[in-house]
Design a protein around this motif. Sequence first.
Motif, mmCIF file in Angstrom:
data_model
loop_
_atom_site.group_PDB
_atom_site.id
_atom_site.type_symbol
_atom_site.label_atom_id
_atom_site.label_comp_id
_atom_site.label_asym_id
_atom_site.label_seq_id
_atom_site.Cartn_x
_atom_site.Cartn_y
_atom_site.Cartn_z
ATOM 1 N N LEU A 1 0.833 -1.206 0.000
ATOM 2 C CA LEU A 1 0.000 0.000 0.000
ATOM 3 C C LEU A 1 0.867 1.255 0.000
ATOM 4 O O LEU A 1 0.515 2.261 -0.620
ATOM 5 C CB LEU A 1 -0.924 -0.012 1.223
ATOM 6 N N THR B 1 -0.955 4.785 -1.160
ATOM 7 C CA THR B 1 -2.213 4.864 -0.413
ATOM 8 C C THR B 1 -2.032 5.759 0.822
ATOM 9 O O THR B 1 -1.047 5.603 1.547
ATOM 10 C CB THR B 1 -2.658 3.454 0.038
ATOM 11 N N GLU C 1 -5.995 5.464 5.317
ATOM 12 C CA GLU C 1 -6.601 4.389 4.522
ATOM 13 C C GLU C 1 -5.787 3.100 4.651
ATOM 14 O O GLU C 1 -6.350 1.998 4.722
ATOM 15 C CB GLU C 1 -6.683 4.832 3.058
ATOM 16 N N ARG C 2 -4.455 3.269 4.698
ATOM 17 C CA ARG C 2 -3.582 2.099 4.897
ATOM 18 C C ARG C 2 -3.888 1.418 6.216
ATOM 19 O O ARG C 2 -4.007 0.187 6.286
ATOM 20 C CB ARG C 2 -2.106 2.504 4.889
ATOM 21 N N ASN D 1 -3.903 -4.744 -1.974
ATOM 22 C CA ASN D 1 -4.373 -3.837 -3.028
ATOM 23 C C ASN D 1 -5.669 -4.304 -3.683
ATOM 24 O O ASN D 1 -5.977 -3.896 -4.803
ATOM 25 C CB ASN D 1 -3.289 -3.660 -4.095
#
Length: 341
Positions: free
Chosen positions: A107, A112, A116-117, A157
């Motif tokens: 990520l 990212t 969000e990660r 992902n």
Amino acid sequence: MITIKGLSKVFHTKDKQVTAVDNLDLSIKKGEIYGVIGYSGAGKSTFIRLLNRLEDPTDGKVTINDQELTSLRKGKLRVARQEIGMIFQHFNLLWSRTVHDNIAFPLEIAGTPKAERQKRVDELIDLVGLSGRGNSYPSQLSGGQKQRVGIARALANNPKVLLCDEATSALDPETTDSILDLLVDINEKLGLTIVLITHEMHVIRKICHQVAVMEEGKIVEQGDVLDVFLHPKQQVTKKFVDQVMGDPEKEHSLGLIKDNYKSGEIVRLHFVGDSANQALISDLSRKFELDVNILHGKITQTQKGAYGTMFVQLEGTKEEINRAIQYIKETSVEVEVNPNV
């Protein structure tokens, strides 16, 4: 979902050239768990590395989700690979990173955002059954736990395809089963297409819908797992089926049966799906003037249902034996009279 046409890989050395993958054609449907099995040197590891272009093919095409990977340049290939996860035999974890950071690594590469990660990593840790181990390092984990980290990282992902390169061969049988159960769960929950290579027919039997058998770089047999179990055509396939059915020396066993049970008729019964639950032996004893002796047998389970084989001796008059065999043929159980290997 995945279409492979004329796929070949030739390695050149000083003395010779080696064809590791030889003109393969294959089609894998969306949502399938597709197994590729072969002994060491069959070309299966090279094959799976060709699917995401960790190896470039000498010839042929690989198309995934209507995108031909074999024609992509580096930039577009890097983006396309985000939809193809891969797990490895020896885990390939970053030993200086925690479980959380190993899973987050792809990520980070994809850019990212941090929040969000974090959310995605937490979801994956729960999905693979590692709650509470996010801050552990690989050296603190068992082999099965390491592979769970590898699976979570491969899913980071949201890939559409998951490639498994001998993902359970470094694990003990009990841990292998738990990892296979996890792969089935992921397949069902996420609708993920899974391609796995293995040299263990137990893996194929337990989770795969379709199977291809590789030998010397070629696919020599393929089809529905239950069909391949029931009607193995190639000698290499018969050896793999015998791994699961518990008689790797079937020719010797059959010879012993024939030597020791010479009266009446020896038949081999094949049970598939619901027929494995039939009370066929007791039916034969009730309906016909026969003695029915069970000599050898085993039933096992595949994704598509039960499969079993049984050797029995039918003793009685020739006429009554023939009537009994005809009766069996009219059921869903397949019968082979005086079987050969």
